[in-house]
Motif scaffolding. Structure first.
Motif, PDB file in Angstrom:
ATOM      1  N   GLY A 341       0.893  -1.217  -0.049  1.00 32.56           N
ATOM      2  CA  GLY A 341      -0.046   0.068  -0.157  1.00 32.56           C
ATOM      3  C   GLY A 341       0.798   1.187  -0.118  1.00 32.56           C
ATOM      4  N   VAL A 342       2.277   1.156  -0.101  1.00 31.73           N
ATOM      5  CA  VAL A 342       2.949   2.421  -0.219  1.00 31.73           C
ATOM      6  C   VAL A 342       3.534   2.717  -1.698  1.00 31.73           C
ATOM      7  N   VAL A 343       3.586   3.867  -2.028  1.00 33.40           N
ATOM      8  CA  VAL A 343       4.138   4.174  -3.512  1.00 33.40           C
ATOM      9  C   VAL A 343       5.640   4.251  -3.434  1.00 33.40           C
ATOM     10  N   THR A 344       6.094   3.118  -4.431  1.00 33.66           N
ATOM     11  CA  THR A 344       7.272   2.710  -4.564  1.00 33.66           C
ATOM     12  C   THR A 344       8.090   3.730  -5.820  1.00 33.66           C
ATOM     13  N   PHE A 345       7.088   4.277  -6.558  1.00 32.33           N
ATOM     14  CA  PHE A 345       7.661   4.797  -7.851  1.00 32.33           C
ATOM     15  C   PHE A 345       6.607   5.935  -8.405  1.00 32.33           C
ATOM     16  N   VAL A 346       7.262   7.080  -8.951  1.00 36.70           N
ATOM     17  CA  VAL A 346       6.417   7.984  -9.659  1.00 36.70           C
ATOM     18  C   VAL A 346       7.230   8.674 -10.457  1.00 36.70           C
ATOM     19  N   SER A 347       6.717   8.682 -11.680  1.00 29.01           N
ATOM     20  CA  SER A 347       7.382   9.201 -12.827  1.00 29.01           C
ATOM     21  C   SER A 347       7.270  10.688 -13.127  1.00 29.01           C
ATOM     22  N   ARG A 348       7.876  11.443 -14.136  1.00 33.93           N
ATOM     23  CA  ARG A 348       7.729  12.633 -14.155  1.00 33.93           C
ATOM     24  C   ARG A 348       6.613  13.020 -14.967  1.00 33.93           C
ATOM     25  N   GLY A 349       5.737  13.997 -15.013  1.00 29.75           N
ATOM     26  CA  GLY A 349       4.550  14.202 -15.830  1.00 29.75           C
ATOM     27  C   GLY A 349       4.894  14.479 -17.252  1.00 29.75           C
ATOM     28  N   VAL A 350       3.931  14.101 -18.149  1.00 30.49           N
ATOM     29  CA  VAL A 350       4.079  14.412 -19.585  1.00 30.49           C
ATOM     30  C   VAL A 350       2.731  14.867 -20.008  1.00 30.49           C
ATOM     31  N   LEU A 351       2.833  15.983 -20.747  1.00 30.50           N
ATOM     32  CA  LEU A 351       1.920  16.891 -20.864  1.00 30.50           C
ATOM     33  C   LEU A 351       1.223  16.400 -21.940  1.00 30.50           C
ATOM     34  N   GLY A 352      -0.218  16.210 -22.036  1.00 36.82           N
ATOM     35  CA  GLY A 352      -1.022  15.803 -23.380  1.00 36.82           C
ATOM     36  C   GLY A 352      -0.999  14.397 -23.662  1.00 36.82           C
ATOM     37  N   ASN A 353      -0.887  14.037 -24.953  1.00 34.09           N
ATOM     38  CA  ASN A 353      -1.136  12.716 -25.525  1.00 34.09           C
ATOM     39  C   ASN A 353       0.501  12.157 -25.041  1.00 34.09           C
ATOM     40  N   PHE A 354       0.238  10.887 -24.668  1.00 37.49           N
ATOM     41  CA  PHE A 354       1.357   9.988 -24.326  1.00 37.49           C
ATOM     42  C   PHE A 354       1.416   8.657 -24.447  1.00 37.49           C
ATOM     43  N   SER A 355       2.557   7.984 -24.194  1.00 38.38           N
ATOM     44  CA  SER A 355       2.596   6.403 -24.466  1.00 38.38           C
ATOM     45  C   SER A 355       3.055   5.844 -23.191  1.00 38.38           C
TER      46      SER A 355
END
Length: 478
Positions: A341-355
Motif C-alpha cells: 500500500g505504499v508508493v514505490t515509484f512516481v514518474s515525471r509528468g507528460v503533458l498531453g497525449n502520451f504512451s
C-alpha cells in the motif's frame, strides 16, 4: 562667578549640589527679545552676566528647536513651598483671642434653645493649646478620616484591577496562541496538525522538520522561521491555498510565499523523497506480501497504473480540435504501488497525449525490475514487451496466462481488488494533498532544473507521495 536667576522672585543660585542649569540670553535678537518679554521686568535689559535657571522651562532645559515649547521660557509659577519664607508664628495674644471667640460662640449657641450636650460641638481640647474643636474642625477631621479610608480602598481596588488585567492579558495571549500558526499551537493538537499538514500527528511533523532543517539555511534574513516555512509549504499542498491567502495568514508578501514554496519543495524533493519513496528489496516484498497474492502472484513486485492531473489554461473550443486541446491540458503520471500500500515509484509528468511504454522507458521504471519480478496492472498499459526485456513479466489481473488481453470468465476477484488498490492509494494521496486534484498552475509546469528534467509540479507529486507514505494509513491489498 556665582550666577543668580534674573526672574523676579526666583532665588535660585548656582551652588554645588543643586543640579540646576543656568542659561545666558540668546544672541539671536528676535529670540532674545522673546526671552526678555517672558521675564516681564519693566525697564530692565540683560547684560553679559544675566542668567536664567532651568526651572523656567517645561522640560528643565532650553531647546534650540523653534517648534519646541522650550524655545522660550514659559514656566513662571509662584515659588515652591521650600523656597517660601515661613509664616511668622502667631502671637500669644492672638491665640487667646481665638479661644475667647470660640467660647463666646458656644455661649450664644446654648442661649439659642438647644441643649448643651447636643449643641456642644466640643469634642476634645487641642493638646497643649487650650483650643476647642468646633463643628467645622470636627467635620474636617472626619473628612480627613474619610479621605484616608478612601485612599486605602482605592489602593485595594487598583490592586484588584491590576490582577483582573493580568488575567485578561493571559487569556488573550492564550487565545492568540491558539489562533496563530506556530509550533506551540500545533504541538498538542493532532487534529490541527492533520488538517493543516495531512500528517497524522506532531511527532511525524517534527521528524520531517528534523530531516529538512539542516538544508533550510539557504534563505538568509528570512521573515519566516524554518518551521513556518515548512508549515506554509504543507498548507499549500494540503489545502491548495492561493499565494495571496498564505501571505495574509503568515504576514508576508506574495513573493515571499512563492520563493518559500519553491525552496522547501526543492529540499523535500532531494531529501525526503529518496527517504520515503524507494523500491523495496525482493526479500522485503515477499516477507510482507498480502495474503490475497500469496497463491495467485507470489512474485508481484509492483502494481502500476497511470493517473492524470488537469492543468490551467484556455481550451480551444473548435469542434475539430477541441478534444486534442483538452488532452494537451492534462499532465499524465505513471505510478507504482507496492502490494503493502505504499508508493514505490512516481514518474515525471507528460503533458498531453502520451504512451505508457515511452513513459516507463524514459522515467527509469524498467531499470528497477529484476528478472522474475511480476508487474501487475488492472488494464493493458502497452509495456509488456519492455518489461519482458528486463526478464520480468507483465500481468493483467484476472487475464489468462497465455497473454491475451481478454479476462477469463469466472476469474477471481483480484482484478477488481488490484484496480481498487491503486485507485485507493491515488485517491488517498489526492484527498490528503488537494493540490494534486488540479488544475495545475502554469508556473508549476515548467521545468525547474535541467539536471533532473523535473518540473516543480513533478516534485510536488513526488513529495505528496512521500508524505503519504509517512502516514499510518497505508492501503494494503486485501
Amino acid at each position: 562667578m556665582v550666577h543668580t536667576c534674573v526672574v523676579a522672585g526666583c532665588r535660585n543660585r548656582r551652588t554645588p549640589g543643586t543640579g540646576l542649569s543656568f542659561y545666558r540670553f540668546p544672541r539671536d535678537p528676535e529670540r532674545k527679545q522673546r526671552w526678555i518679554a517672558a521675564v516681564n521686568r519693566q525697564g530692565w535689559a540683560p547684560n553679559d552676566g544675566s542668567r536664567l535657571c532651568s526651572t523656567h522651562f517645561i522640560s528643565g532645559k532650553q531647546v534650540k528647536n523653534p517648534r519646541s515649547p522650550d524655545y522660550v521660557p514659559s514656566v513662571f509659577t509662584p515659588l515652591s513651598l521650600d523656597m517660601k519664607e515661613p509664616n511668622p508664628p502667631e502671637v500669644p495674644d492672638k491665640q487667646e483671642a481665638r479661644v475667647e471667640a470660640a467660647n463666646a460662640l458656644l455661649f450664644l449657641q446654648c442661649q439659642g434653645g438647644s441643649e448643651p450636650e447636643e449643641a456642644s460641638p466640643v469634642k476634645a481640647n487641642v493638646e497643649g493649646s487650650g483650643l476647642l474643636l468646633t463643628d467645622d474642625d470636627d467635620e474636617e477631621s472626619l473628612s480627613d478620616d474619610k479621605d484616608e479610608t478612601f485612599s486605602q480602598t482605592s489602593i485595594v481596588n487598583f490592586d484588584d484591577v491590576f490582577k483582573a488585567l493580568r488575567r485578561e492579558n493571559r487569556a488573550l495571549r492564550e487565545s492568540v496562541e491558539k489562533m496563530s500558526l506556530s509550533e506551540n499551537c500545533l504541538r498538542n493538537d493532532a487534529e490541527k496538525v492533520k488538517f493543516y499538514t495531512g500528517l497524522p500527528n506532531f511527532f511525524v511533523l517534527e521528524t520531517v522538520m528534523l530531516l529538512l532543517s539542516p538544508h533550510m539555511d539557504a534563505i538568509r534574513n528570512a521573515k519566516l522561521s524554518k518551521f513556518q516555512q515548512l508549515l506554509l509549504t504543507l498548507m499549500r499542498l494540503r489545502l491548495d491555498l492561493r499565494n495571496q491567502d498564505l501571505a495574509y495568514r503568515f504576514g508576508v508578501k506574495v513573493g515571499t510565499v512563492v520563493r518559500t514554496v519553491n525552496h522547501v519543495i526543492n529540499i523535500m524533493s532531494s531529501t525526503l523523497v529518496p527517504t520515503a519513496v524507494f523500491w523495496p528489496s525482493r526479500a522485503e516484498l515477499r516477507k510482507n506480501l498480502p495474503a490475497a497474492l500469496h497463491s495467485s502472484c507470489p512474485d508481484c513486485a509492483v502494481i502500476v497504473d497511470c493517473f492524470a492531473v488537469p492543468c490551467e489554461g484556455p481550451v480551444i473550443k473548435d469542434n475539430e480540435r477541441g478534444a486534442a486541446a483538452a488532452a494537451c491540458n492534462v499532465l499524465n503520471y505513471l505510478i507504482g504501488v507496492a502490494p503493502q500500500g505504499v508508493v514505490t515509484f512516481v514518474s515525471r509528468g507528460v503533458l498531453g497525449n502520451f504512451s505508457p511504454r515511452n513513459l516507463a522507458q524514459g522515467s527509469g521504471f524498467l531499470c528497477k525490475l529484476l528478472p522474475g519480478d511480476v508487474v501487475l496492472a488492472s488494464r493493458d498499459l502497452d509495456i509488456s514487451d519492455a518489461v519482458a526485456a528486463r526478464g520480468a513479466r507483465f500481468d493483467i489481473a484476472g487475464c489468462p496466462e497465455d497473454g491475451s488481453s481478454q479476462r477469463a470468465e469466472g476469474s477471481p476477484p483480484e482484478t477488481l481488488d488490484v484496480q481498487a488498490h491503486v485507485e485507493r492509494v491515488v485517491s488517498m494521496v489526492r484527498q490528503r494533498y488537494t493540490m494534486l486534484t488540479g488544475p495545475v498552475e502554469r508556473a508549476f509546469t515548467t521545468t525547474a532544473e535541467r539536471t533532473s528534467n523535473l518540473s516543480t509540479f513533478d516534485k510536488i507529486v513526488q513529495v505528496a507521495c512521500a508524505l503519504n507514505n509517512l502516514c499510518i494509513s497505508a492501503a494494503p491489498l486485501e
